[in-house]
Structures are given as C-alpha cells and as structure tokens.
Design an enzyme around this catalytic site. Structure first.
Site, PDB file in Angstrom:
ATOM      1  N   GLY A  14       0.833  -1.207   0.000  1.00  0.00           N
ATOM      2  CA  GLY A  14       0.000   0.000   0.000  1.00  0.00           C
ATOM      3  C   GLY A  14       0.860   1.247   0.000  1.00  0.00           C
ATOM      4  O   GLY A  14       1.905   1.281   0.632  1.00  0.00           O
ATOM      5  N   GLY A 119       4.411  -7.629   3.535  1.00  0.00           N
ATOM      6  CA  GLY A 119       4.252  -8.478   2.354  1.00  0.00           C
ATOM      7  C   GLY A 119       5.458  -8.376   1.428  1.00  0.00           C
ATOM      8  O   GLY A 119       6.076  -9.388   1.068  1.00  0.00           O
ATOM      9  N   THR A 140       5.107   1.544   6.145  1.00  0.00           N
ATOM     10  CA  THR A 140       3.663   1.342   6.335  1.00  0.00           C
ATOM     11  C   THR A 140       3.110   2.425   7.251  1.00  0.00           C
ATOM     12  O   THR A 140       3.770   2.821   8.224  1.00  0.00           O
ATOM     13  CB  THR A 140       3.318  -0.034   6.942  1.00  0.00           C
ATOM     14  OG1 THR A 140       1.920  -0.043   7.287  1.00  0.00           O
ATOM     15  CG2 THR A 140       4.100  -0.375   8.193  1.00  0.00           C
ATOM     16  N   ASP A 142       0.727   1.813   9.090  1.00  0.00           N
ATOM     17  CA  ASP A 142       0.213   1.064  10.248  1.00  0.00           C
ATOM     18  C   ASP A 142       1.205   0.988  11.410  1.00  0.00           C
ATOM     19  O   ASP A 142       0.821   0.669  12.528  1.00  0.00           O
ATOM     20  CB  ASP A 142      -0.144  -0.368   9.839  1.00  0.00           C
ATOM     21  CG  ASP A 142      -1.187  -0.408   8.731  1.00  0.00           C
ATOM     22  OD1 ASP A 142      -1.936   0.569   8.603  1.00  0.00           O
ATOM     23  OD2 ASP A 142      -1.234  -1.408   7.999  1.00  0.00           O
ATOM     24  N   MET A 184      -7.403   3.352  10.077  1.00  0.00           N
ATOM     25  CA  MET A 184      -6.786   2.134   9.528  1.00  0.00           C
ATOM     26  C   MET A 184      -5.837   1.504  10.549  1.00  0.00           C
ATOM     27  O   MET A 184      -5.744   1.953  11.689  1.00  0.00           O
ATOM     28  CB  MET A 184      -6.042   2.463   8.244  1.00  0.00           C
ATOM     29  CG  MET A 184      -6.929   2.536   7.025  1.00  0.00           C
ATOM     30  SD  MET A 184      -5.932   2.794   5.535  1.00  0.00           S
ATOM     31  CE  MET A 184      -7.127   2.396   4.267  1.00  0.00           C
ATOM     32  N   ARG A 186      -4.988  -2.225  10.141  1.00  0.00           N
ATOM     33  CA  ARG A 186      -5.106  -3.692  10.057  1.00  0.00           C
ATOM     34  C   ARG A 186      -5.264  -4.304  11.444  1.00  0.00           C
ATOM     35  O   ARG A 186      -6.122  -3.884  12.194  1.00  0.00           O
ATOM     36  CB  ARG A 186      -3.900  -4.310   9.337  1.00  0.00           C
ATOM     37  CG  ARG A 186      -3.805  -3.920   7.882  1.00  0.00           C
ATOM     38  CD  ARG A 186      -2.853  -4.803   7.158  1.00  0.00           C
ATOM     39  NE  ARG A 186      -1.532  -4.784   7.799  1.00  0.00           N
ATOM     40  CZ  ARG A 186      -0.504  -5.471   7.366  1.00  0.00           C
ATOM     41  NH1 ARG A 186      -0.620  -6.249   6.331  1.00  0.00           N
ATOM     42  NH2 ARG A 186       0.672  -5.388   7.970  1.00  0.00           N
ATOM     43  N   GLU A 237      -9.795  -0.091  12.631  1.00  0.00           N
ATOM     44  CA  GLU A 237     -10.572  -0.960  11.728  1.00  0.00           C
ATOM     45  C   GLU A 237     -10.505  -2.436  12.139  1.00  0.00           C
ATOM     46  O   GLU A 237     -11.384  -3.222  11.805  1.00  0.00           O
ATOM     47  CB  GLU A 237     -10.083  -0.808  10.284  1.00  0.00           C
ATOM     48  CG  GLU A 237      -8.622  -1.233  10.093  1.00  0.00           C
ATOM     49  CD  GLU A 237      -8.111  -1.091   8.660  1.00  0.00           C
ATOM     50  OE1 GLU A 237      -8.844  -0.599   7.791  1.00  0.00           O
ATOM     51  OE2 GLU A 237      -6.956  -1.483   8.418  1.00  0.00           O
TER      52      GLU A 237
HETATM   53  O1  F6P Z   1      -1.315  -1.477   5.335  1.00  0.00           O
HETATM   54  C1  F6P Z   1      -1.804  -0.232   5.008  1.00  0.00           C
HETATM   55  C2  F6P Z   1      -3.288  -0.245   4.865  1.00  0.00           C
HETATM   56  O2  F6P Z   1      -3.691   1.068   4.568  1.00  0.00           O
HETATM   57  C3  F6P Z   1      -4.064  -0.799   6.070  1.00  0.00           C
HETATM   58  O3  F6P Z   1      -4.133   0.109   7.140  1.00  0.00           O
HETATM   59  C4  F6P Z   1      -5.393  -1.128   5.433  1.00  0.00           C
HETATM   60  O4  F6P Z   1      -6.042  -2.129   6.156  1.00  0.00           O
HETATM   61  C5  F6P Z   1      -4.985  -1.614   4.068  1.00  0.00           C
HETATM   62  O5  F6P Z   1      -3.707  -1.085   3.801  1.00  0.00           O
HETATM   63  C6  F6P Z   1      -5.943  -1.199   2.969  1.00  0.00           C
HETATM   64  O6  F6P Z   1      -5.540  -1.779   1.759  1.00  0.00           O
HETATM   65  P1  F6P Z   1      -6.157  -1.387   0.350  1.00  0.00           P
HETATM   66  O7  F6P Z   1      -5.412  -0.192  -0.152  1.00  0.00           O
HETATM   67  O8  F6P Z   1      -5.922  -2.589  -0.514  1.00  0.00           O
HETATM   68  O9  F6P Z   1      -7.612  -1.066   0.538  1.00  0.00           O
END
Ligand code: F6P
Length: 363
Positions: A14, A119, A140, A142, A184, A186, A237
């Site tokens: 991301g 990842g 990240t 996160d 956000m 995760r 989330e």
């Molecule tokens: O890992 C970063 C993140 O923004 C998380 O906080 C979130 O759950 C996920 O990616 C969202 O992914 P996508 O861009 O595929 O919706």
C-alpha cells in the site's frame, strides 16, 4: 574503483506518505556520492515480472520530497512466488520467481533496494535467501513492522486522523452526539492509539484490547450525567468485541493478503445509539490517511532511512533493512520485519497514560 555500478529500486504494498522521500534519498545519494546508475522498477514486484522499469535521472528524483504516493507506482497484489492469474472465473497461482531473478540479472544491477511493508519484505527476504542482493526500507502507515521502532508514514497518518478527530469534536459537541472515527491499521492499533490520545478521544478501541460494549455504554452515559453530552470514540478498523469478530470490508481474491477490514464503526454506532438513546454518527477515514504530503517528521525519517539503505548497499550488507532503534538509524536482517505484525503491547506506556487521564479502552 567502486564495485557497484548500478542499483534498482522498487516500492511495494500500500502506498505511504514519505515513499518518494525515500526514493529521492536513495537515488540522490547513489548518483551524487557514488556516481551510480539508478533503475526505477514500476509497480513493485509487478515490474520485475513484466519487465517494466526505467532509468531514473537526477531530475526525476528532484522535487519529490514533499509529494505523496510513489513516483514508481506500487502494487499490493504481486507476490512472484504465488502470483494470482485469473482464468475465467477461476484464480490460478503461478511461481514467477525465476522470471524476477532473470530480470534482475538482465538489469545487471548490483543490488535491489526494496521499500515495502511486511508483504513486500517477506517476498524480498525469500529472494535474498535465493541469492538476490537486497537491501530494504520499512514502509507502512500502520507502524506494525517488527525490527524497527517506527515506520515512515505513521506520523502523517496520525496527523491526518488527529485533525479529523479535532474537527469531529466540535460537531459532536454542537449536536450532543456520539461521533465515532474509524482509522486504519489492520490488526494493530497504533494509529488509533496515537491519534486517539492526540485528539483527546474519550474511548479508544484497538484490536489488542477486545471491547465490552457494556463498558462503552456506561462511559458514554457517565459522561452525559456529568454534563458532557457528547463523546468521541476512536476505533481501529481491526478492533473487535470480546465475544465477536472483526468486520471485513472486502475480500481481494488476487492479493496475497486477501482480507480488507473496515466498517466496525457502523456496528458499534448502532449498539451505542440503541443502548444510550444518544444520536451516533461515524466517519471512516480510509485511504485519506495514506494520501498527500508527508509530515516534516516523516520527511526527515524517510531521508535518514533512504540514505542508510545506500550505506548498506555501499557496505555490501545485503539482506538487511534500515531501521529505527531509539533515536538511531541502524540495520537489522530483513527477516525480522518479515516475521509477522508488531502489535501494541497492552501495557504500552501510552495506554497507561491514557488510562490515567480517564480514557476508556472498552475493557
Ligand atoms: O497497510 C496499510 C493499509 O492502509 C491498512 O491500514 C489497510 O487495512 C490496508 O492497507 C488497505 O488496503 P487497500 O489499499 O488494498 O484497501
């Protein structure tokens, strides 16, 4: 004469504010200090599968320090070891790792610099074990990567979430409502914890502390009784009730990590409104937290991590990642970051401080 003549760089996973600042730091140091050629891979590992890359000139990486996103593009789907290909309605997986290795050889680069989250770093570590020279930079919003105290992008996400909480505060006060801000993160509660504390959230709910709805209802009612006819809830989330589960927003079939979380605030809002009779609204911040210009703190961190990564390239310290330890930038094996998420310890000092000022964690 230096041995390394060229490097390649990619950003995977991301997008995250500060990625361009890392690309700039890596490429500028490579060009200015080492006279190296820099190849930019498009869309993370996707570009090494499809052979999509370009030479980065100094002018390409100049003026991008403050720019959000990534000039190289990114993908959170391209795992070359298990690459999802749609065949009609079916999804087939192929191992395209040999294609990637062949393409890296074709590029003739001495080292690949990978900017990524768990990842991308998991994949990078596998390639490193297969003999590909790789150096990594953790990325990240996160903040949930192991091996580093903090990741760039986190400070920006926290600032955006805090501003949203501040804004929601005044409307909650005016309408005497409960306002829920979903952020956000995760399976980790770092953004909710930091933004919740910075924004003075009355209730902060994180995945690491499953919540009891009765405790939340009591807190909202107590505040009402004390003359505070509004409450602010900040929820991650990935938060879940004690006897329930997370709310899944979407399943992305061709992504290595298929589950996308989101929407828990709607379930919580209904419970709070039904139990208290107080009007409740929710705001899901979503990708706003990932967009736009990085904060000064993230620009500085990204620059320090990017230049450290180039130091590792120079030293031939492959298989390592630039990382933050206290106030220092150091190097740790990429493997550390590829070892699953770093969650908020339930006795984290910030949780203790928040509890001390009356913040409820739903437990
Ligand atoms: O890992 C970063 C993140 O923004 C998380 O906080 C979130 O759950 C996920 O990616 C969202 O992914 P996508 O861009 O595929 O919706």
């Amino acid at each position: 004469m230096r041995k390394n003549k060229s490097i390649a760089i990619l950003s995977g996973g991301g997008d995250c504010p500060g990625t361009n600042a890392v690309i700039r730091a890596v490429a500028k140091k490579a060009i200015i200090q080492f006279g190296m050629e820099v190849i930019g891979i498009e869309d993370g590992y996707e570009g090494l599968i499809s052979g999509n890359w370009r030479k980065l000139q100094y002018s390409d990486v100049s003026g991008i320090l403050t720019v959000g996103g990534t000039i190289l593009g990114t993908s959170n789907k391209a795992d070359p070891f298990r690459y999802g290909v749609e065949k009609g309605k079916k999804l087939e997986y192929r191992d395209l790792s040999k294609t990637v290795i062949a393409n890296i050889k074709k590029l003739g680069v001495e080292c690949l610099v990978c900017i990524g989250g768990d990842g991308t770093l998991f994949v990078s570590n596998r390639f490193h074990k297969l003999g590909v020279p790789i150096v990594a930079v953790p990325k990240t919003i996160d903040n949930d990567l192991r091996g580093t105290d903090v990741t760039f992008g986190f400070d920006t996400a926290v600032s955006i979430a805090t501003e949203a909480i501040d804004r929601v505060h005044t409307t909650a006060q005016s309408h005497h409502r409960v306002m829920i801000v979903e952020v956000m993160g995760r399976t980790a509660g770092w953004i909710a914890l930091y933004a919740g504390v910075a924004g003075g959230g009355d209730i902060i709910l994180i995945p690491e502390i499953p919540y009891n709805i009765e405790v939340i209802v009591r807190k909202v009612k107590d505040r009402y009784r004390m003359g505070k006819r509004f409450s602010i809830v900040v929820i991650s989330e990935g938060a879940k009730p004690k006897d329930g589960d997370v709310v899944i927003r979407q399943i992305v079939k061709n992504s290595p990590e298929q589950v996308r979380l989101g929407g828990i605030s709607f379930m919580l809002g209904k419970h709070i409104e039904d139990a208290t009779g107080i009007e409740t609204r929710q705001v899901i911040l979503g990708h706003l937290q990932r967009g736009g210009t990085p904060t000064p703190t993230d620009r500085v961190l990204a620059t320090r991590l990017g230049t450290k990564a180039m130091e590792l390239v120079e030293a031939g310290q492959y298989g390592y990642m630039a990382a933050v330890k206290g106030s220092d930038i150091t190097a740790v094996p990429i493997e550390e970051a590829a070892n699953g998420p770093r969650n908020v310890p339930v006795d984290h000092p910030l949780i203790m401080s928040a509890r001390a000022v009356g913040t409820c964690f739903g437990d």
